[in-house]
Design a protein around this motif. Structure first.
Motif, short mmCIF file in Angstrom:
data_model
loop_
_atom_site.label_atom_id
_atom_site.label_comp_id
_atom_site.label_asym_id
_atom_site.label_seq_id
_atom_site.Cartn_x
_atom_site.Cartn_y
_atom_site.Cartn_z
N HIS A 152 0.70 -1.22 -0.12
CA HIS A 152 0.11 -0.14 0.09
C HIS A 152 0.77 1.15 -0.08
O HIS A 152 0.61 2.25 -0.70
CB HIS A 152 -0.94 0.08 1.14
N VAL A 153 1.89 1.11 0.71
CA VAL A 153 2.88 2.49 0.88
C VAL A 153 3.30 2.66 -0.45
O VAL A 153 3.67 3.61 -0.91
CB VAL A 153 3.95 2.27 1.98
N LYS A 154 3.87 1.59 -1.22
CA LYS A 154 4.58 1.63 -2.46
C LYS A 154 3.66 1.79 -3.52
O LYS A 154 4.29 2.07 -4.79
CB LYS A 154 5.40 0.12 -2.63
N SER A 155 2.55 1.67 -3.32
CA SER A 155 1.48 1.90 -4.79
C SER A 155 1.39 3.42 -4.93
O SER A 155 1.78 4.14 -4.30
CB SER A 155 0.03 1.54 -4.24
N ALA A 156 1.22 3.57 -6.40
CA ALA A 156 1.32 4.97 -6.88
C ALA A 156 0.26 4.93 -8.01
O ALA A 156 -0.15 4.15 -8.69
CB ALA A 156 2.62 5.27 -7.26
N LYS A 157 -0.11 6.23 -8.24
CA LYS A 157 -1.10 6.56 -9.54
C LYS A 157 -0.16 6.65 -10.76
O LYS A 157 1.19 7.11 -10.58
CB LYS A 157 -1.69 8.07 -9.60
N VAL A 158 -0.54 6.04 -11.83
CA VAL A 158 0.08 6.29 -13.16
C VAL A 158 -0.79 6.69 -14.13
O VAL A 158 -1.80 6.27 -14.18
CB VAL A 158 0.61 4.89 -13.35
N TRP A 159 -0.37 7.22 -14.91
CA TRP A 159 -1.16 8.11 -16.17
C TRP A 159 -0.73 7.30 -17.46
O TRP A 159 0.48 7.25 -17.83
CB TRP A 159 -0.76 9.56 -16.43
N VAL A 160 -1.71 6.43 -17.82
CA VAL A 160 -1.58 5.44 -19.06
C VAL A 160 -2.20 6.34 -20.39
O VAL A 160 -3.31 6.56 -20.25
CB VAL A 160 -2.14 4.59 -19.01
N VAL A 161 -1.35 6.78 -21.24
CA VAL A 161 -1.58 7.57 -22.48
C VAL A 161 -1.70 6.86 -23.72
O VAL A 161 -0.73 6.30 -23.79
CB VAL A 161 -0.52 8.87 -22.59
N ASP A 178 1.00 13.60 -14.04
CA ASP A 178 0.13 14.07 -14.97
C ASP A 178 0.89 14.60 -16.35
O ASP A 178 1.44 15.79 -16.08
CB ASP A 178 -1.05 14.96 -14.47
N PRO A 179 0.88 14.19 -17.41
CA PRO A 179 1.51 14.75 -18.56
C PRO A 179 0.95 15.73 -19.31
O PRO A 179 1.36 16.48 -20.06
CB PRO A 179 1.43 13.43 -19.60
N GLY A 180 -0.34 16.09 -18.73
CA GLY A 180 -1.06 17.40 -19.38
C GLY A 180 -1.41 17.10 -20.55
O GLY A 180 -1.85 17.78 -21.33
N MET A 181 -1.87 15.89 -21.05
CA MET A 181 -2.39 15.32 -22.34
C MET A 181 -3.80 15.14 -22.53
O MET A 181 -4.18 14.65 -21.17
CB MET A 181 -1.55 14.19 -23.19
N ALA A 182 -4.53 15.29 -23.47
CA ALA A 182 -5.90 15.00 -23.45
C ALA A 182 -6.08 14.24 -24.74
O ALA A 182 -5.36 14.38 -25.86
CB ALA A 182 -6.72 16.13 -23.14
#
Length: 197
Positions: A152-161, A178-182
């Motif tokens: 749980h401590v090592k879990s992280a959010k990842v943005w998949v583009v 956040d890469p700032g892409m849409a």
């Protein structure tokens, strides 16, 4: 009657072109439109509807051919494709961006730490064999809990583009921030990742 006299004058003028008139510059689109407006006014002055209609048809025909000639001379020459305007093989568009929660991985350190803590806690209960069983159960439970806490401590959010390239290939790229892409953003490959164009 005016139409017939205008037509006769136009025909006679066509046969008596001055020298070099054939080489004169063609009319511009604005000049052709002004001439057509003038011709329509002349046609409106004719005495009968049959002559007016014929005059308008002839004026329209003349206008169409003069406009085609003016557009041909005004059209820019086609530009040859150079290397800079060639298709970009590394270019594409973003199909979508998804935020995913990536689980961390538990290591031996988390299990050992949790096991020791569980064993110490289990050792506080019971006497004799019960105390031994509580210590073992505490160690096993603590090891499992320690592993889960570390995950749980090592879990992280990842943005998949997800990107579709001009070649038709579809690939996904992961970002830790956040890469700032849409969706719809133009991108291009940059090493092992992508960047905005």
């Amino acid at each position: 009657m005016k139409y017939q006299s205008v037509l006769l004058v136009a025909l006679l003028a066509g046969f008596q072109l001055p020298a070099g008139a054939a080489d004169a510059a063609p009319l511009t689109v604005k000049e052709v439109e002004a001439r057509y407006a003038s011709d329509k006014k002349l046609c409106a002055e004719e005495s009968t509807s049959a002559i007016r209609m014929q005059c308008l048809r002839d004026a329209k025909s003349e206008y169409t051919s003069a406009l085609d000639a003016a557009k041909k001379t005004a059209a820019p020459a086609p530009v040859a494709k150079s290397a800079s305007t060639a298709a970009c093989v590394d270019c594409g568009k973003v199909l979508g961006v998804e935020i995913v929660e990536r689980k961390g991985e538990g290591s031996a350190l988390g299990m050992v730490g949790g096991g020791v803590a569980g064993a110490l806690l289990g050792n506080q209960f019971g006497k004799g064999t019960g105390k031994t069983l509580a210590t073992v159960a505490g160690a096993a439970g603590g090891a499992y809990a320690g592993k889960k806490v570390e995950e749980h401590v090592k879990s992280a959010k990842v943005w998949v583009v997800k990107v579709r390239f001009d070649s038709g290939d579809v690939q996904s790229y992961e970002f830790e921030q956040d890469p700032g892409m849409a969706a719809g953003d133009p991108v291009r490959k940059s090493g092992e990742t992508i960047a905005r164009r």
